[in-house]
Design a protein around this motif. Structure first.
Motif, PDB file in Angstrom:
ATOM      1  N   SER A 183       0.903  -1.118   0.065  1.00 24.78           N
ATOM      2  CA  SER A 183      -0.196  -0.025  -0.012  1.00 24.78           C
ATOM      3  C   SER A 183       0.906   1.302  -0.148  1.00 24.78           C
ATOM      4  O   SER A 183       1.968   1.056   0.014  1.00 24.78           O
ATOM      5  CB  SER A 183      -0.937   0.035   1.199  1.00 24.78           C
ATOM      6  OG  SER A 183      -0.373   0.300   2.361  1.00 24.78           O
ATOM      7  N   ARG A 185     -14.329   9.951   0.211  1.00 26.70           N
ATOM      8  CA  ARG A 185     -14.161   9.583  -1.202  1.00 26.70           C
ATOM      9  C   ARG A 185     -13.918  10.889  -2.066  1.00 26.70           C
ATOM     10  O   ARG A 185     -12.981  10.986  -2.901  1.00 26.70           O
ATOM     11  CB  ARG A 185     -15.196   8.907  -1.763  1.00 26.70           C
ATOM     12  CG  ARG A 185     -14.853   8.347  -3.149  1.00 26.70           C
ATOM     13  CD  ARG A 185     -15.970   7.263  -3.715  1.00 26.70           C
ATOM     14  NE  ARG A 185     -15.733   6.852  -5.047  1.00 26.70           N
ATOM     15  CZ  ARG A 185     -14.771   6.181  -5.335  1.00 26.70           C
ATOM     16  NH1 ARG A 185     -14.133   5.198  -4.558  1.00 26.70           N
ATOM     17  NH2 ARG A 185     -14.696   5.672  -6.589  1.00 26.70           N
ATOM     18  N   THR A 227     -10.396  12.021  -4.132  1.00 25.74           N
ATOM     19  CA  THR A 227     -10.636  12.241  -5.657  1.00 25.74           C
ATOM     20  C   THR A 227     -10.796  13.448  -6.137  1.00 25.74           C
ATOM     21  O   THR A 227     -10.510  13.715  -7.338  1.00 25.74           O
ATOM     22  CB  THR A 227     -11.915  11.384  -5.924  1.00 25.74           C
ATOM     23  OG1 THR A 227     -12.949  12.013  -5.573  1.00 25.74           O
ATOM     24  CG2 THR A 227     -11.979   9.907  -5.622  1.00 25.74           C
ATOM     25  N   SER A 262     -10.244   6.754   6.254  1.00 29.03           N
ATOM     26  CA  SER A 262     -10.700   5.606   5.487  1.00 29.03           C
ATOM     27  C   SER A 262     -11.318   4.671   6.515  1.00 29.03           C
ATOM     28  O   SER A 262     -12.250   4.059   6.096  1.00 29.03           O
ATOM     29  CB  SER A 262      -9.630   5.461   4.592  1.00 29.03           C
ATOM     30  OG  SER A 262      -9.292   6.162   3.452  1.00 29.03           O
ATOM     31  N   LEU A 269     -12.259   1.677   0.824  1.00 21.38           N
ATOM     32  CA  LEU A 269     -11.268   2.794   0.491  1.00 21.38           C
ATOM     33  C   LEU A 269      -9.742   2.666   1.261  1.00 21.38           C
ATOM     34  O   LEU A 269      -9.124   3.588   1.418  1.00 21.38           O
ATOM     35  CB  LEU A 269     -11.766   3.999   1.197  1.00 21.38           C
ATOM     36  CG  LEU A 269     -13.100   4.837   0.460  1.00 21.38           C
ATOM     37  CD1 LEU A 269     -13.768   5.846   1.436  1.00 21.38           C
ATOM     38  CD2 LEU A 269     -12.838   5.366  -0.870  1.00 21.38           C
ATOM     39  N   GLY A 304      -7.096   3.889  -0.708  1.00 20.39           N
ATOM     40  CA  GLY A 304      -7.327   5.188  -1.207  1.00 20.39           C
ATOM     41  C   GLY A 304      -8.190   5.320  -2.576  1.00 20.39           C
ATOM     42  O   GLY A 304      -9.170   4.335  -2.637  1.00 20.39           O
ATOM     43  N   ALA A 305      -8.279   6.385  -3.259  1.00 21.25           N
ATOM     44  CA  ALA A 305      -9.088   6.492  -4.242  1.00 21.25           C
ATOM     45  C   ALA A 305      -8.595   7.405  -5.199  1.00 21.25           C
ATOM     46  O   ALA A 305      -7.688   8.484  -4.577  1.00 21.25           O
ATOM     47  CB  ALA A 305     -10.368   6.758  -3.751  1.00 21.25           C
ATOM     48  N   TYR A 355      -4.544   6.518  -5.757  1.00 21.98           N
ATOM     49  CA  TYR A 355      -4.890   5.157  -5.544  1.00 21.98           C
ATOM     50  C   TYR A 355      -3.706   4.225  -5.546  1.00 21.98           C
ATOM     51  O   TYR A 355      -2.926   4.304  -6.413  1.00 21.98           O
ATOM     52  CB  TYR A 355      -6.181   4.659  -6.673  1.00 21.98           C
ATOM     53  CG  TYR A 355      -6.629   3.015  -6.352  1.00 21.98           C
ATOM     54  CD1 TYR A 355      -7.633   2.927  -5.352  1.00 21.98           C
ATOM     55  CD2 TYR A 355      -5.984   2.011  -7.009  1.00 21.98           C
ATOM     56  CE1 TYR A 355      -8.045   1.703  -5.137  1.00 21.98           C
ATOM     57  CE2 TYR A 355      -6.704   0.814  -6.789  1.00 21.98           C
ATOM     58  CZ  TYR A 355      -7.517   0.639  -5.835  1.00 21.98           C
ATOM     59  OH  TYR A 355      -7.999  -0.602  -5.485  1.00 21.98           O
ATOM     60  N   CYS A 356      -3.696   3.255  -4.552  1.00 21.24           N
ATOM     61  CA  CYS A 356      -2.406   2.396  -4.407  1.00 21.24           C
ATOM     62  C   CYS A 356      -2.271   1.647  -5.776  1.00 21.24           C
ATOM     63  O   CYS A 356      -2.925   0.614  -6.092  1.00 21.24           O
ATOM     64  CB  CYS A 356      -2.494   1.786  -3.228  1.00 21.24           C
ATOM     65  SG  CYS A 356      -0.888   0.599  -2.991  1.00 21.24           S
TER      66      CYS A 356
END
Length: 400
Positions: A2, A50, A54, A313, A340, A343-344, A348-349
């Motif tokens: 991650s 989220r 984002t 998260s 999540l 992430g997002a 994002y991972c």
């Protein structure tokens, strides 16, 4: 694997991984304070978290500007300005493009046979150990180290050295400053040497793909490439080891009834892995930090420009408006919405699919090989390693 970009708001006690007692019901964004007194905004509802993750108005680079608030929780490699996690906009996208194709679901699926072989090799070594055995030393650490070493083309000597560097890359701030600086300088030199060697003699590994794509892309500073490869090396095993250790402690200590199904059904193991990734936070942090570049409304609350925003998260993944109020009742149930945990958005991972695959194969094959596996110590007596971005058992004594 991650992305190690989290900041602790408060460390929390070393409790079993699904018993984070300070979980609060998600609510509107609210002001909080970091340990050093820096003011921040905590965002905890699924939709709000989220959005923060984002929306380009909430970035990472602003956290490291000269006039930005202090983030005393970040140290080691995590605080590097050249690290991909701290880049935004075109600089960030240029770095991501160099590795994005290597970690697609299709690409990771092609690695399944040799990852499964590594799992079996680790199990062979585990069953030969005297009992009680340490599951961390014999399985949850050697497995992800072997996987990331294969991907990065590292030899046995480098594997031992990366375990040492990991202590400083994600330091909890307890290391002396001079010792930290020396270790990270040594680690950076290793990364630079690794990239230079792959330019001279390319191979079938991630560093070779990285330098090839980066040279074709152009415009990527060498310091960013070095930090990128160092981040892949340590992040690629530390977070997977943490997730696997925490999951096994929880399953063996509190949910032994799922062990037979886990060993009999690989697809079910995949569903369980998704749920554990969703529910067990890597650490006791209170969120991934972002910087608000403009006044922005989140969940009906205006967050001022220049604010540190903490996207929790862990709390969002338990939001009762999105997920069942009793998420642990059925560990094999599919998730009601995308997790999540990785992430997002733009951050994002990259290693999400690899982490899922490693956890699925490890849990399934361990349960199939050792159906009688059980803890050889009370779960509450487990000692914990508390790092900047993760929390995991130092040792898990097991027998079978």
């Amino acid at each position: 694997m991650s992305c190690p970009a989290d900041v602790h708001v408060r460390p929390g006690p070393p409790l079993p991984p699904l018993h984070r007692l300070d979980f609060e019901p998600p609510g509107p964004p609210r002001p909080v304070a970091l340990p050093d007194g820096t003011e921040a905004w905590l965002v905890s509802r699924y939709a709000d978290v989220r959005m923060v993750l984002t929306d380009s108005r909430f970035g990472r680079a602003g956290l490291h500007a000269p006039d930005s608030p202090s983030l005393s929780g970040e140290s080691g490699l995590v605080s590097s300005l050249d690290l991909i996690f701290n880049q935004d906009g075109e600089d960030h996208l240029r770095l991501r493009r160099t590795m994005r194709r290597a970690f697609t679901p299709r690409a990771v699926a092609r690695w399944r046979p040799w990852i499964a072989k590594i799992v079996e090799q680790c199990l062979d070594e585990l069953v030969d150990r005297a009992r009680p055995a340490d599951l961390v030393a014999c399985f949850t650490l050697p497995l992800p180290v072997a996987v990331i070493s294969r991907l990065m083309g590292l030899d046995a000597e480098a594997q031992e050295r990366l375990r040492h560097w990991s202590q400083y890359a994600f330091s909890d701030g307890s290391h002396p400053e001079e010792e930290m600086a020396a270790a990270l300088t040594e680690f950076a030199a290793f990364g630079a040497e690794l990239l230079a060697g792959r330019r001279r003699t390319p191979g079938d590994d991630l560093p070779s793909a990285l330098v090839r794509t980066a040279d074709e892309e152009g415009g990527i500073p060498e310091g960013q490439l070095v930090d990128f490869v160092c981040g892949l090396v340590v992040g690629g095993h530390d977070s997977t080891m943490t997730m696997l250790s925490n999951s096994l402690l929880y399953l063996l200590g509190e949910r032994p009834e799922v062990w037979p199904r886990l060993g009999a059904d690989e697809a079910a193991a995949g569903a369980l892995a998704d749920r554990l990734l969703h529910l067990i936070p890597l650490g006791d942090d209170r969120g991934t930090a972002r910087y608000a570049s403009t006044d922005t409304e989140v969940g009906g609350v205006t967050i001022p420009a220049g604010s540190v925003v903490l996207a929790d998260s862990g709390a969002a993944n338990r939001d009762p408006e999105v997920f069942p109020p009793r998420p642990l009742d059925d560990l094999f149930a599919p998730l009601a919405a995308p997790t999540l945990a990785f992430g997002a958005g733009a951050h994002y991972c990259l290693g999400a699919w690899l982490a899922r695959l490693e956890l699925q194969l490890a849990l399934h094959r361990l349960a199939a090989r050792l159906p009688g596996l059980r803890l050889a110590q009370p779960a509450e007596e487990v000692e914990w390693h508390l790092g900047t971005t993760s929390r995991s058992p130092r040792r898990i004594a097991v027998t079978w």
